[in-house]
Design a protein around this motif. Sequence first.
Motif: not given
Length: 238
Positions: A84-93
């Motif tokens: 989940f938190f690695e996915l936030t790297d996609y979401f912020d971009g």
Amino acid sequence: MLLFLNRGGGLVSILLQIQKKLDFSSINNDTITMKLSNKFTTMRLVFAPVFFIIYNLPIWFNNLPFSPVMAKITACAMIPLLAFFELTDYFDGHYARKNNEVSDFGKLYDPFADVMLNLSIFLSATRSVSGKGFAPIVLFALLFYREFGMTFLRMVAVYHGTAIAARKGGKFKTVFYITTGFFMILIESVLRLGFELPASVMDVSRIVAIVLMGICVVLSYMSFFDYIKTFASVFKGK
């Protein structure tokens, strides 16, 4: 060291100039609300020490009666939370581009959060409930020096008026970091769930983990020198 800090071109001077370049003092009540993209980045940054604690709880308290239960709970939690938190790297971009929130601050903040999370994973993996970790401390130290060396270069670039965004080499390196981290945590989770892996499987797993982390080191330094080469004129203030 004191002479360096007191000089006009010293570290203190650089930090003061960075503050001016980013113009934090100009933030007012209308703009103080954190952008959505930066909220995702903050989630990743906050999760870094949380993951470290979750990973190490069964190791720190391995002599207590509830340690086996704690190990199973952490095993079930680590992979989903990490995903989940690695996915936030996609979401912020994604949201930075969608909402036109791309900023110099974000270009510094996002890679810093990546570094903190990935280093927390690798540091955790130097230990294991089995007694022998999957990440050699020497390779971790090399990654640590590289990442904070890169952070300093970004600070120098800001001092000279340039915010360094991630390049392809840096992004590829980060993907490899994530892959390696997931592999290490997966093997550790299997052990915590009580599966008895043959010694030969454990030996092969540790070899694969070391090879993957070694590749991470090579890729990280390749991208590091690529940044130096590409932004050499910026670092020199030209």
